[in-house]
Design a protein around this motif. Structure first.
Motif, short mmCIF file in Angstrom:
data_model
loop_
_atom_site.label_atom_id
_atom_site.label_comp_id
_atom_site.label_asym_id
_atom_site.label_seq_id
_atom_site.Cartn_x
_atom_site.Cartn_y
_atom_site.Cartn_z
N ALA C 105 -2.31 8.87 12.17
CA ALA C 105 -0.90 8.49 12.07
C ALA C 105 -0.62 7.62 10.85
O ALA C 105 0.48 7.08 10.72
N TYR C 107 -0.06 8.23 7.67
CA TYR C 107 1.07 8.65 6.83
C TYR C 107 2.40 8.55 7.57
O TYR C 107 3.39 8.03 7.04
N THR C 108 2.44 9.00 8.82
CA THR C 108 3.72 8.99 9.54
C THR C 108 4.19 7.56 9.82
O THR C 108 5.39 7.27 9.72
N TYR C 109 3.26 6.65 10.13
CA TYR C 109 3.68 5.25 10.31
C TYR C 109 4.19 4.69 8.99
O TYR C 109 5.18 3.97 8.94
N ALA C 111 5.58 6.41 6.64
CA ALA C 111 6.88 7.04 6.36
C ALA C 111 7.98 6.43 7.22
O ALA C 111 9.11 6.25 6.77
N LYS C 112 7.63 6.09 8.45
CA LYS C 112 8.65 5.58 9.37
C LYS C 112 8.94 4.10 9.16
O LYS C 112 10.10 3.70 9.11
N TYR C 113 7.89 3.30 9.03
CA TYR C 113 8.06 1.85 9.03
C TYR C 113 7.96 1.20 7.65
O TYR C 113 8.32 0.04 7.48
N GLY C 114 7.43 1.93 6.68
CA GLY C 114 7.33 1.35 5.34
C GLY C 114 6.09 0.48 5.18
O GLY C 114 5.40 0.56 4.17
N ASN C 115 5.83 -0.36 6.18
CA ASN C 115 4.56 -1.11 6.13
C ASN C 115 3.87 -0.99 7.48
O ASN C 115 4.51 -0.69 8.49
N ARG C 116 2.54 -1.20 7.50
CA ARG C 116 1.81 -1.00 8.75
C ARG C 116 0.56 -1.86 8.77
O ARG C 116 0.04 -2.27 7.73
N ASP C 117 0.08 -2.11 9.96
CA ASP C 117 -1.20 -2.79 10.15
C ASP C 117 -2.26 -1.68 10.11
O ASP C 117 -2.42 -0.93 11.07
N ARG C 123 -1.23 -0.10 15.70
CA ARG C 123 -0.58 0.27 16.96
C ARG C 123 -0.87 1.71 17.33
O ARG C 123 -0.81 2.07 18.51
N SER C 124 -1.20 2.55 16.35
CA SER C 124 -1.41 3.98 16.65
C SER C 124 -2.81 4.24 17.20
O SER C 124 -3.14 5.36 17.58
#
Lengths: 364, 364, 364, 364
Positions: C105, C107-109, C111-117, C123-124
């Motif tokens: 996930a 790429y999709t995180y 794309a959706k949130y802009g930033n991610r852990d 979270r995925s």
């Protein structure tokens, strides 16, 4: 239930004398700068023991961030915040195990759930509102980035009240006195009154007013999820809140339409404004861009330090007397709670509204 | 949005001058006796043209049952009710196509949606409340089978008010006068005042109070979906409602806890009761078995028959003057709406607490 | 979002490498015996490092109860459960900070949130499912008191499958082998296959089937919240789940109605039963009292121990290679997750149909 | 219940033999061009009597617009659509008043609700899906303005199936044959098979596949409201649907990760794409910008024209035989229903997602 909001939502848990209370914030946009100190500051405004006119019970109410924040910024995933309970003193409460305290939730929780955590009121205790304040502080950080500001204040305690015209008040005063009143003189009188009530081992009610500035026009989801309806629900969900009115409120019912209507005009910048604001910033359930203004009524705290007649769960007569340390008046500590629930309501409406207009969706 | 309730819920649609308005009632238990005449009777209490102190506009408001009822009984499937619009007179409204009427929702709908049905206020018109009354009438039929009764009434118009002690009022009087006031003498004065206001081409506000009897203890879903919070949201979602208070309300803030607390006692039948009811039948957000009592504030109708300054959507100055036929005071027609929203709120709480099958609910 | 269920609901939070993960259970009836050991036992069935065919990563996954339980019994208030994260090894993940791992996930995180852990998928990560298992374990305790039992098991790994007729299987076998297959012989073969796949530094998929017994007729809320639809959503919300079928499922599409229909009969006790169960215990979206039977497809784990071509967030080519310790096949650990989500779905439907008080539910 | 969706939602009502069925569409953005002809066209694809392989029952299914549209454009207020029932023939159904038809919802509705409208299955009849198609057609008009397109088709009837590689199929073929299969040759064989089954007075099942193109990356609300989970619920809520799989689905469980993973690459425009699409356009529950691909299983219609043994509500043995006019195979008419439920799911996710990213909110 224990979730508030649809798109920006909080879910809370925790009893007065359990291990901890907590809140999960879901739907907070990614990319919001997360300021833990600011959250702690809001909790400190609510916490017990902060002054001579609040309960002397001590709780550090220090907050732990468990998830949803990475490198100082929200990630769009749920934010878990935890507050450990410290000062419990369960022994203080054994005496009310089977007795229903007057105007508390003891009887209704018993009637609804059959069994309950009687220690300090368990879930029905105002301690639960600490989780709301933590969640609301996150909503505030999101909304501040949109230029939306919250100013709640104590406008009445007993018969002492400040001016009805909030534009004449100095909100900078609010945090300068322990009763959180924007009028320094009235604040003095309020503090004196509360102190007298405390000495009488009694309690007294009051009113918290709130002004929200910088709210864009267009927030609110008619016909049922009107902005004023959601704000009203938010306030009435706070312990001890007995009433809500916005704009002209109850007093407005005595006016005639020709006096009550807010005339429109276009300001120099061409922005559409109203000359008066009896609408309290909301028309047809939708924000109109003016200040949102409302008032919330809080009853006198039910726990008083004198003996009261009551009954136990078997219907036997019993005597109840407040023990431990309680608030003679709840409104000074209710100010940050009112702001928190306001922020949560507005944040929910922002998320819901920014998604429901085609041209704005296409803009992206 | 346009759905109210979680377990017993209504979804409404329809504009003031569209083809029809309607309501879908979802979650009504199967097995409820369905009395169409009773529904029509509630609609007649709300409909325009019913007396000299309401708008003279005519609408039959006759209701069509499209689904959910079989052989005179509800089936547990959604009940579709339809009310055709008759008296439209669109020409009456062309003059406000681009102008924002003061204290109406014209501007906020424009700001939120970009385009709107300006005819008679479109969706923001109080006409929408007819669908609520139809849905609420079904909720009432369900709740009557549980022994729950609703008594709303006009308690104030301008400065004229009835006794604050509702137990001294005769609810049988309410439908005997056109203003729906339980005090015949005060009713006369109210009617006179409203008639004078009408002659002045102006409008005036008022207060609708409501007493709900027969509510079992245990309804309400803390901490957020408190019964008082849901009732408050329900009332504040009604057009022109500016405030809500229950039990002692705003006046209660001036009392001391020692006066405000409701002492418990066990009656001869051993049922747990309170000696006073400043709690308004709700403690800790849950019903306690006493009468539920609340008051709702309605502002003066925004449409007045005199010229008012305003602006159009391009910011140009414009003059607005009420045309057509409007209510000088909304409260007489608001009474059945307040009862309807009360019934919908209580019905939702009953289903949430006790499940969705009537025979099983009655068993308890 | 992060709440599942309407009346019996859980809200979860927590990232793979955050401080902790947690779940708040809301709407659990008061009066349910709370067995912490049983909850821990469910978590142990899911936790990593439990056998040679799962990841060797170690997590104690010991659960803390923070609220909602008093004197060993639920109180009807929200139950807060917390699981601290131990084994984090953030350094293991720095190499994928900016790279998108194939079929993860990332790429999709982004794309959706802009930033991610990015640590361990944040979270995925399937780590999130531990919170579901804890919540589901509470739902199970509630439902066991109603006589409802859950039996999930591994029915296929790669090409190795057990009998399609679940009535011939011995569910007592499931916990006796590390792959959780009710057929001891097939279990051996599955374990061998998974071990071979692991040695190949690859992964493989499989199918988890589930049988729910003791479900009363009448659960499910047509037309949209059908029991099968809610079960399907519950399963498809689990990481790596690619399909759901109940009763005859996809194979049933090849049959004719004359073969597919389940004939009704009345058993000796007069209870209405069906002779066959191609309906999988659900007809018209409502349980019919027969066993509920469904199958869920899990894809091969995306993390493999060989180099794969990919790109980073700027579109540059990059090579990704699994590091750390991962599952060669997810289904053995998915069994308790499938049971948990099933229990949460059924619990929600029971409360919606029968109300939210255990003694009253048991009365029926 | 009878509402689908959270932000873009429909609420439906209506029984097979009631006066009318209807749908209220709530949350549709303002400003969407409203094409009534297009809605009618979708209804015509679903309606009975359209070809020799569907039921010969006749329903015009012409739709009435009651609200929410003004001057050809949506206003953001609820859209009320109504379809009157014409061909009722209640007498055809009296014979099953007290008998439970095998694999129908007669028994479960009886068990859940106690009483039911037995005429033609009442609310459990597939007639209800006409309201979904009407609502879905509005969702399609909204989504088409965003460039999102829906292509559902019959991929299997009994043992006859088209290629698994949808990219080799010609969707332009779908509406050219009465079975709605994109492979003209296979269509012929399917029609022949269905016709044979009809002559045998029997029924047969099949599979409807769906490809959604133009979906932006970022739709889906983990962890529970994953896009695949919501699509699965949507499909499983359709009458007779027994299974759902997306991307590689059940077949993918037999593959190894090294084969199953979809490698990323940047196309000439720099857009991030995957070389294969076993993920079916969804990763981690969020759309990745590739085609969304899924398959739905439909069981053989339960109503067959031969005698079947059953029982009545008192447990007495009885014989049931299909009367009236029924579908030998449901899939040709299920195609527009699958598209409608897909459009409703995507529309809901678009509204929910476009509001939940801060930088996009600030852009406005």
């Amino acid at each position: 239930m224990n979730t508030f909001g649809k798109a920006f939502r909080i879910t809370t848990f925790g009893e007065s004398h359990g291990k901890a209370i907590g809140v999960t914030i879901d739907g907070c946009p990614a990319g919001v700068q997360f300021d833990l100190e600011e959250i702690q500051n809001e909790l400190d405004r609510r916490k017990p023991g902060q002054s001579k006119i609040t309960t002397q019970r001590k709780e550090a109410d220090s907050v732990d961030v468990l998830s949803g924040v990475f490198e100082g910024v929200t990630t769009g995933t749920p934010i878990g915040l935890l507050i450990w309970n410290q000062d419990q003193r369960s022994k203080d409460y054994s005496h009310i195990k089977d007795v229903f305290r007057p105007s508390h939730a003891d009887y209704t929780y018993h009637a609804k759930y059959g069994n309950r955590d009687y220690r300090g009121g368990g879930r029905s205790s105002a301690r639960e509102t600490a989780a709301r304040v933590a969640g609301g502080a996150v909503a505030k950080q999101f909304l501040n980035s949109l230029g939306i500001k919250f100013n709640a204040y104590v406008s009445e305690v007993g018969d002492i009240k400040v001016s009805d015209d909030y534009t004449t008040l100095d909100f900078a005063e609010v945090e300068k006195n322990i009763v959180r009143c924007p009028d320094a003189e009235k604040a003095e009188a309020m503090i004196e009154l509360i102190d007298q009530v405390r000495k009488d081992r009694d309690t007294i009610g009051g009113i918290v007013s709130c002004v929200i500035s910088g709210v864009p026009a267009g927030l609110g989801e008619p016909v049922f999820d009107r902005l004023n309806a959601e704000l009203g629900k938010a306030m009435l969900s706070i312990n001890a809140c007995k009433g809500f009115e916005y704009g002209s409120g109850f007093a407005g019912t005595k006016l005639r339409g020709s006096t009550h209507n807010d005339a429109f005009y276009a300001d120099d910048a061409g922005k559409i404004r109203t000359k008066t604001n009896l609408s309290g910033g909301i028309q047809g359930g939708i924000s109109n861009g003016e200040d949102i203004y409302f008032r919330t009524a809080f009853k006198p705290v039910a726990t008083i330090m004198v003996d009261q007649d009551s009954i136990d769960k078997d219907g036997n007569e019993a005597t109840v007397s407040g023990k431990g340390r309680h608030d003679p008046c709840v409104v000074p500590r209710a100010v940050p709670i009112v702001e928190a629930m306001s922020a949560l309501t507005i944040a929910d409406m922002v998320i819901r509204a920014k998604g429901n207009r085609l041209d704005q969706i296409l803009d992206k």
